[in-house]
Design an enzyme around this catalytic site. Structure first.
Site, PDB file in Angstrom:
ATOM      1  N   SER A  22       2.344   6.867   0.461  1.00  0.00           N
ATOM      2  CA  SER A  22       1.503   5.995   1.286  1.00  0.00           C
ATOM      3  C   SER A  22       0.105   6.034   0.696  1.00  0.00           C
ATOM      4  O   SER A  22      -0.500   7.101   0.626  1.00  0.00           O
ATOM      5  CB  SER A  22       1.475   6.473   2.736  1.00  0.00           C
ATOM      6  N   ARG A  23      -0.395   4.889   0.260  1.00  0.00           N
ATOM      7  CA  ARG A  23      -1.725   4.870  -0.377  1.00  0.00           C
ATOM      8  C   ARG A  23      -2.843   4.900   0.653  1.00  0.00           C
ATOM      9  O   ARG A  23      -4.006   4.895   0.289  1.00  0.00           O
ATOM     10  CB  ARG A  23      -1.843   3.650  -1.297  1.00  0.00           C
ATOM     11  N   VAL A  24      -2.491   4.874   1.932  1.00  0.00           N
ATOM     12  CA  VAL A  24      -3.501   5.039   2.982  1.00  0.00           C
ATOM     13  C   VAL A  24      -3.590   6.515   3.345  1.00  0.00           C
ATOM     14  O   VAL A  24      -4.650   7.054   3.613  1.00  0.00           O
ATOM     15  CB  VAL A  24      -3.149   4.172   4.217  1.00  0.00           C
TER      16      VAL A  24
ATOM     17  N   ASP B 256       0.830  -1.213   0.000  1.00  0.00           N
ATOM     18  CA  ASP B 256       0.000   0.000   0.000  1.00  0.00           C
ATOM     19  C   ASP B 256       0.861   1.259   0.000  1.00  0.00           C
ATOM     20  O   ASP B 256       0.486   2.278   0.577  1.00  0.00           O
ATOM     21  CB  ASP B 256      -0.903   0.021   1.243  1.00  0.00           C
TER      22      ASP B 256
END
Length: 502
Positions: free
Chosen positions: A364-366, A339
């Site tokens: 950061s894909r969060v 992620d």
């Protein structure tokens, strides 16, 4: 001797009555080839993939190939004394590892056996090392931060509990140092930490154990080690064993942080096994299923739904690149599974930037879901400002005259980079990070000499903890920078500046 016929009849009847008709059937086969940690066995009719086989000398093997006329398996121990023609028995079990609270504070091998000289581990149960990950219905979105204590990461590339965040870079760029800092920073955060060492030197693992012990981190950490001296099958098994031990705590509703150091060596161990088992090689001689090797491992990191207790496993895999090539086979595989990634650049490292995080291609894909609101407020423009700084810095090398606004951005960028410089093994609490970054972002440090920024930071944090304790406490309590906190913080910065610059 006169023996009557009826006596013989009664003896036979008693024997028939006492006859036990339990027949034990064991599926067994014969070794037809052994060497290089690989064995081929003929005659195992009912064998399963991944099954444990019992070899002579109390050595176990794991079935990897089910072929038409034989079974290919890898040995999980020393092959000395095992020869062609020996009998092999199937166990009907897959590879299992011990799990439980007793693991905490220990160093174990890939099979869960202690290697720290502290005696046996009284485990609570055995669990299969390789299982199917939780489905999407059993998960929930990542919503709670897992702070590493590293300013550059917590501000720009935040990690959430249940996330998979890759650390990628060339060798000797500080990849392991970031993960050790992250483990040390979990003290008092109610997070169980697992460090999985794959193909590392034993001296390196011993050094990490000593550092974690000195920092008090072994109270909530354990190490799974398959060192460079171990066979390829044990290096292959180590991360699966580690995550199985972590799932025990996740199922109890606890948060777990697991470090895989590193998956490049894991892929190499799997390639070694596969080539010896005569599996067809594909790109870079890796077998075709090498993507599945890492995806089924990293998919086991999750944030579970409240119905299942709300536990989580946060995975931080490490990948080593060659000359910064993130487009190679294994790096691109793991980037697509995780992620987000933290890219450590050798040039930044040699220029003295610690940690050497390249904020341009790190992501950061969060994102903001893994940050408290106060950190979001101060870090919102950081990426843009650093990108502008890099562009201006390369432009200003040509000695062009810059306008005042460009000069201001250059100076601010230099101060940001200086603030993001951080010593090893001293992770910073989130409230301190917010106060320091706020001071730079809000232009309070423009008149502080660049060479004195680190000195200012250290003194300022000490000043805040002694004279204005209410400010960091308010940040932690409210988790947001409201007007009142901003006013108090701004006044405190200016108050300390007068003392510092005097």
């Amino acid at each position: 001797m006169n023996i009557k016929p009826e006596e013989i009849t009664s003896i036979i009847k008693k024997q028939i009555e006492g006859y036990d008709n339990n027949v034990e059937s064991v599926d067994s086969g014969t070794i037809i080839q052994v060497g290089d940690g690989i064995a081929r066995v003929y005659g195992l009719e009912n064998c399963m993939a991944g099954e444990l086989l019992e070899f002579p000398n109390d050595v176990f093997g794991m079935v990897m190939n089910l072929e038409q006329d034989n079974v290919g398996c890898v040995l999980l121990g020393n092959e000395e004394g095992i020869k062609e023609g020996d009998i092999v028995k199937s166990t009907g079990r897959v590879v299992e590892v011990p799990v439980g609270e007793a693991m905490i504070g220990r160093v174990v091998n890939a099979l869960g056996q202690p290697i720290d000289g502290k005696g046996p581990i009284k485990e609570t149960e055995l669990r299969p090392a390789d299982i199917v990950a939780h489905g999407i219905i059993e998960r929930k979105s990542v919503n709670k931060p897992l702070q590493t204590g590293i300013k550059a990461i917590d501000a720009m590339i935040p990690i959430g509990r249940g996330q998979r965040e890759l650390i990628i870079g060339d060798r000797q760029t500080g990849k392991t140092a970031i993960t050790i800092d992250a483990i040390i920073n979990q003290k008092g955060q109610d997070v169980i930490c697992i460090y999985v060492a794959i193909g590392q030197k034993q001296s390196t693992v011993a050094n990490i154990y000593n550092i974690l012990t000195q920092k008090g981190a072994m109270d909530y950490t354990f190490i799974v080690s398959a060192s460079a001296a171990e066979t390829a099958p044990l290096q292959y098994l180590a991360p699966y064993a580690g995550v199985t031990m972590g799932e025990y705590f996740m199922d109890q509703g606890k948060d777990v942080l697991i470090i895989y150091d590193d998956l490049t060596k894991h892929a190499v161990a799997y390639r070694t096994m596969s080539l010896l088992l005569r599996r067809p090689p594909a790109r870079e001689a890796y077998p075709g299923d090498v993507f599945y090797l890492h995806s089924r491992l990293l998919e086991r990191a999750a944030k579970l739904s409240d119905k299942l207790g709300g536990g989580s496993i946060t995975a931080i895999p490490i990948i080593e690149t060659q000359a910064g090539d993130v487009s190679a086979y294994i790096p691109t595989n793991v980037i697509s599974i995780t992620d987000g990634q933290i890219f450590l650049e050798a040039d930044l490292f040699h220029a003295g930037q610690r940690p050497a995080v390249n904020s341009g291609i790190s992501v950061s894909r969060v994102g903001g879901s893994a940050q408290i609101k106060a950190m979001k407020q101060v870090s919102g423009t950081l990426r843009l400002e650093l990108a502008q700084y890099r562009e201006l810095a390369s432009f200003s090398q040509f000695g062009s005259d810059l306008d005042n606004e460009s000069k201001r951005r250059l100076e601010k960028g230099k101060r940001l980079l200086e603030i993001f410089n951080q010593d090893q093994y001293v992770p910073m609490p989130i409230e301190n990070q917010i106060m320091v970054i706020y001071a730079v972002v809000e232009n309070h440090l423009n008149d502080v000499d660049i060479t004195k920024i680190k000195e200012f930071e250290q003194g300022f944090l000490e000043f805040m903890s002694t004279h204005h304790k209410e400010v960091p406490e308010a940040i932690i309590t409210k988790k947001v920078l409201d007007d009142e906190i901003k006013k108090m913080l701004g006044e405190a910065i200016e108050e300390y500046k007068k003392v510092f610059l005097a």
